[in-house]
Design an enzyme around this catalytic site. Structure first.
Site, mmCIF file in Angstrom:
data_model
loop_
_atom_site.group_PDB
_atom_site.id
_atom_site.type_symbol
_atom_site.label_atom_id
_atom_site.label_comp_id
_atom_site.label_asym_id
_atom_site.label_seq_id
_atom_site.Cartn_x
_atom_site.Cartn_y
_atom_site.Cartn_z
ATOM 1 N N HIS A 73 -37.314 -15.352 -29.958
ATOM 2 C CA HIS A 73 -36.062 -14.873 -29.365
ATOM 3 C C HIS A 73 -36.274 -13.474 -28.792
ATOM 4 C CE1 HIS A 73 -33.010 -17.593 -31.673
ATOM 5 N NE2 HIS A 73 -33.991 -18.273 -31.114
ATOM 6 N N TYR A 201 -24.195 -11.975 -33.897
ATOM 7 C CA TYR A 201 -23.586 -11.229 -35.002
ATOM 8 C C TYR A 201 -22.179 -10.853 -34.545
ATOM 9 C CZ TYR A 201 -28.270 -10.546 -37.070
ATOM 10 O OH TYR A 201 -29.506 -10.740 -37.640
ATOM 11 N N PRO A 293 -28.433 -8.872 -46.102
ATOM 12 C CA PRO A 293 -29.164 -9.663 -45.101
ATOM 13 C C PRO A 293 -28.824 -9.329 -43.645
ATOM 14 C CG PRO A 293 -27.496 -11.013 -46.215
ATOM 15 C CD PRO A 293 -27.520 -9.694 -46.920
ATOM 16 N N LYS A 297 -33.995 -8.108 -42.925
ATOM 17 C CA LYS A 297 -35.163 -7.298 -43.299
ATOM 18 C C LYS A 297 -35.842 -7.684 -44.624
ATOM 19 C CE LYS A 297 -35.518 -4.678 -39.814
ATOM 20 N NZ LYS A 297 -35.907 -5.774 -38.948
ATOM 21 N N TYR A 384 -34.603 -3.621 -35.324
ATOM 22 C CA TYR A 384 -34.442 -5.065 -35.543
ATOM 23 C C TYR A 384 -35.787 -5.789 -35.424
ATOM 24 C CZ TYR A 384 -32.107 -9.591 -35.630
ATOM 25 O OH TYR A 384 -31.691 -10.858 -35.990
HETATM 26 P P1 RFL Z 1 -38.451 -14.201 -54.047
HETATM 27 O O1 RFL Z 1 -38.424 -15.037 -52.825
HETATM 28 O O2 RFL Z 1 -37.203 -14.039 -54.831
HETATM 29 O O3 RFL Z 1 -39.598 -14.789 -54.984
HETATM 30 C C1 RFL Z 1 -39.756 -14.372 -56.328
HETATM 31 C C2 RFL Z 1 -40.408 -15.498 -57.110
HETATM 32 O O4 RFL Z 1 -40.617 -15.056 -58.457
HETATM 33 C C3 RFL Z 1 -40.192 -16.089 -59.348
HETATM 34 N N1 RFL Z 1 -39.830 -15.468 -60.634
HETATM 35 C C4 RFL Z 1 -40.622 -15.489 -61.738
HETATM 36 N N2 RFL Z 1 -41.835 -16.013 -61.951
HETATM 37 C C5 RFL Z 1 -42.363 -15.866 -63.190
HETATM 38 N N3 RFL Z 1 -41.718 -15.231 -64.216
HETATM 39 C C6 RFL Z 1 -40.500 -14.685 -64.042
HETATM 40 N N4 RFL Z 1 -39.880 -14.065 -65.038
HETATM 41 C C7 RFL Z 1 -39.912 -14.790 -62.752
HETATM 42 N N5 RFL Z 1 -38.726 -14.383 -62.231
HETATM 43 C C8 RFL Z 1 -38.701 -14.791 -60.945
HETATM 44 C C9 RFL Z 1 -39.020 -16.732 -58.635
HETATM 45 O O5 RFL Z 1 -38.768 -18.058 -59.108
HETATM 46 C C10 RFL Z 1 -39.498 -16.725 -57.188
HETATM 47 O O6 RFL Z 1 -40.222 -17.886 -56.841
HETATM 48 O O7 RFL Z 1 -38.977 -12.703 -53.725
HETATM 49 P P2 RFL Z 1 -40.054 -12.197 -52.617
HETATM 50 O O8 RFL Z 1 -41.292 -13.029 -52.631
HETATM 51 O O9 RFL Z 1 -40.134 -10.747 -52.816
HETATM 52 O O10 RFL Z 1 -39.359 -12.507 -51.212
HETATM 53 C C11 RFL Z 1 -38.207 -11.805 -50.793
HETATM 54 C C12 RFL Z 1 -37.306 -12.698 -49.931
HETATM 55 O O11 RFL Z 1 -37.104 -13.923 -50.590
HETATM 56 C C13 RFL Z 1 -35.951 -12.045 -49.606
HETATM 57 O O12 RFL Z 1 -36.110 -10.664 -49.364
HETATM 58 C C14 RFL Z 1 -35.268 -12.670 -48.371
HETATM 59 O O13 RFL Z 1 -34.916 -14.004 -48.617
HETATM 60 C C15 RFL Z 1 -34.020 -11.886 -47.987
HETATM 61 N N6 RFL Z 1 -33.283 -12.480 -46.862
HETATM 62 C C16 RFL Z 1 -33.708 -12.300 -45.555
HETATM 63 N N7 RFL Z 1 -34.837 -11.614 -45.287
HETATM 64 C C17 RFL Z 1 -35.295 -11.486 -44.006
HETATM 65 O O14 RFL Z 1 -36.310 -10.833 -43.801
HETATM 66 N N8 RFL Z 1 -34.643 -12.070 -42.932
HETATM 67 C C18 RFL Z 1 -33.511 -12.786 -43.109
HETATM 68 O O15 RFL Z 1 -33.010 -13.334 -42.137
HETATM 69 C C19 RFL Z 1 -32.982 -12.897 -44.445
HETATM 70 N N9 RFL Z 1 -31.871 -13.599 -44.689
HETATM 71 C C20 RFL Z 1 -32.125 -13.226 -47.088
HETATM 72 C C21 RFL Z 1 -31.439 -13.781 -45.977
HETATM 73 C C22 RFL Z 1 -31.642 -13.456 -48.385
HETATM 74 C C23 RFL Z 1 -30.497 -14.186 -48.570
HETATM 75 N N10 RFL Z 1 -30.066 -14.380 -49.907
HETATM 76 C C24 RFL Z 1 -29.785 -15.650 -50.439
HETATM 77 C C25 RFL Z 1 -30.142 -13.280 -50.843
HETATM 78 C C26 RFL Z 1 -30.284 -14.505 -46.150
HETATM 79 C C27 RFL Z 1 -29.782 -14.706 -47.443
HETATM 80 C C28 RFL Z 1 -28.495 -15.453 -47.551
HETATM 81 C C1 PHB Z 2 -30.719 -16.656 -41.235
HETATM 82 O O1 PHB Z 2 -31.018 -17.360 -40.252
HETATM 83 O O2 PHB Z 2 -30.633 -17.114 -42.381
HETATM 84 C C2 PHB Z 2 -30.421 -15.215 -41.005
HETATM 85 C C3 PHB Z 2 -30.597 -14.659 -39.750
HETATM 86 C C4 PHB Z 2 -30.315 -13.316 -39.545
HETATM 87 C C5 PHB Z 2 -29.859 -12.534 -40.583
HETATM 88 C C6 PHB Z 2 -29.701 -13.086 -41.852
HETATM 89 C C7 PHB Z 2 -29.984 -14.430 -42.069
HETATM 90 O O3 PHB Z 2 -29.572 -11.231 -40.363
#
Ligand code: RFL
Ligand code: PHB
Length: 389
Positions: A73, A201, A293, A297, A384
């Protein structure tokens, strides 16, 4: 007792990417994860990858499917007061972003790990860290009723915000900074074509809304919701009505509705723990910090932490150098805080805060300034697409 060089806790994107970069450099790792592989793959989360993250996935040798299926994009839209305004990321920041689900990144990394033969323990219970303050750290866990143990040189805490790694650090050695926002995001995934070919957004009096996607046939939408919102109060029909009410008329008219295949609520929070290193324990990703989110980032910060950490560990094993390990926390945190700032700013200008007349006027002024100033749009675009590593 097992033995490895780097014991990694967590098989999310941070742990898996670190494992892959280290494996390719000849460093032994063991990943210990408390969930099952399928459970980890079922979590619908991020969707937007910065070019730096894509480059790192290429360096890790896991970008083949991403190059085929990822959607590049070159712009992103901000909608308010009935109009959609495009921000040309490519023109303003020299790069675009790639839309490719976190689930797919995780699957590609898991497949690569499986093919490499590097070991992962899933469904490990009661993972515990020992001796990371000294020279001989260890991890223990239970599986199938038996206790297992691995000795290692370093522990990488990649276990997310509720993990055991940060919780094992002496609270006196840790400074934490937190901001809790008074709302969450209700997200819906549906197999319908996206309303817009780029992300939208939307800031609206009824609250924030976001149009995103996973593919040309799969959409991801979010609406701001109260912290006490319950999924059972949000049948699909109510979600689609609310989404359309918050979008500009052109985007709203393009929304194709259909049954949701996933629906979830996430509260919004900024959190940073400092430092990110404690002796032979290194934290990376959500284990050390969270961002709301809105700036997309979280996953990208996990990738930049892993870049610094992998480089430092590889230097240590190849050249006996410790400078990278010493500098890890400060290098990672410098980038983290800039993303924390950007995510806070995006959240603040786009969401509806309760009964704050002054804040609402400032929001309007921010958005008007953004649309009237190329310098302001360039600043948004630069952040971004991601600041350099
Ligand atoms: P994770 O993905 O949470 O993975 C951690 C892993 O550790 C395991 N774990 C354990 N294992 C052993 N012993 C324990 N005691 C443990 N406790 C936990 C867990 O089961 C898991 O498998 O962390 P990691 O690897 O640091 O990754 C980070 C990302 O997942 C997170 O920052 C993003 O998902 C945030 N996020 C977004 N980030 C972006 O860069 N772009 C986005 O568009 C974006 N959208 C989002 C998001 C997060 C969201 N939510 C649900 C919070 C949108 C949403 C809605
Ligand atoms: C997503 O596609 O899940 C998404 C995209 C942009 C954001 C957060 C989540 O800022």
């Amino acid at each position: 007792m097992l033995r490895t060089q780097v014991a990694i806790i967590g098989s999310g994107p941070a742990g898996l990417l670190l494992g892959q970069l280290l494996h390719r450099a000849g460093v032994d790792t063991l990943i210990v994860e408390h969930r099952s592989r399928d459970h980890v793959l079922s979590r619908i989360r991020a969707g937007v990858l910065e070019p730096g993250t894509v480059a790192l996935l290429a360096e890790a040798g896991v970008d083949a499917r991403l190059r085929r299926e990822g959607l590049v994009h070159d712009g992103v839209a901000i909608a308010f007061e009935g109009t959609r305004h495009r921000i040309d990321l490519r023109a303003l920041a020299g790069a675009g972003v790639t839309v490719y689900g976190q689930t797919e990144v995780t699957r590609d990394l898991m497949d690569a790990r499986l093919a490499s033969g590097a070991p992962t323990v899933y469904e490990a219970e009661d993972v515990a860290l020992h001796g990371f303050d000294g020279a001989s750290p260890r991890l223990t866990w239970r599986r199938d009723g038996a206790t297992a143990e691995v000795a290692c040189d370093f522990i990488a805490g990649c276990d997310g915000s509720h993990g055991v790694s940060r919780a094992s650090v002496d609270p006196a050695a840790l400074a934490t900074y937190e901001k809790i926002y008074p709302f969450g995001w209700l997200g819906v995934l549906a197999d319908v074509p996206p309303a817009s070919h780029e992300l939208v957004y939307a800031a609206h009096d009824r609250g924030f809304a976001l149009c995103s996607m996973r593919s040309p046939t799969r959409s991801r939408y979010y609406v701001q919701c109260p912290l006490d919102a319950r999924l059972e109060d949000w049948p699909d029909a109510r979600f689609w009505d609310e989404l359309r009410a918050r979008l500009d008329p052109a985007s709203a008219a393009a929304v194709v509705t259909g049954p949701s295949i996933e629906k979830s609520i996430a509260p919004l929070r900024s959190f940073v723990a400092e430092p990110m290193r404690f002796g032979r324990l290194f934290l990376a990703g959500d284990a050390a910090h969270l961002v709301p989110p809105t700036g997309a980032k979280g996953l990208n910060l996990a990738a930049s932490d892993v870049h610094y950490l992998a480089e430092a560990l590889i230097d240590h094993y190849r050249a006996g150098a410790s400078a990278g390990l010493e500098a890890y926390s400060a290098r990672a945190l410098a980038r983290v805080w800039k993303a924390v700032r950007f995510s806070w700013w995006m959240t603040t200008i786009l969401h509806r805060f309760v009964d704050d007349g002054f804040g609402q006027r400032l929001q309007r002024a921010e958005l008007a300034y953004l649309m009237g100033s190329e310098a302001a749009r360039a600043a948004l675009a630069e952040n971004y697409v991601g600041l350099p590593f």
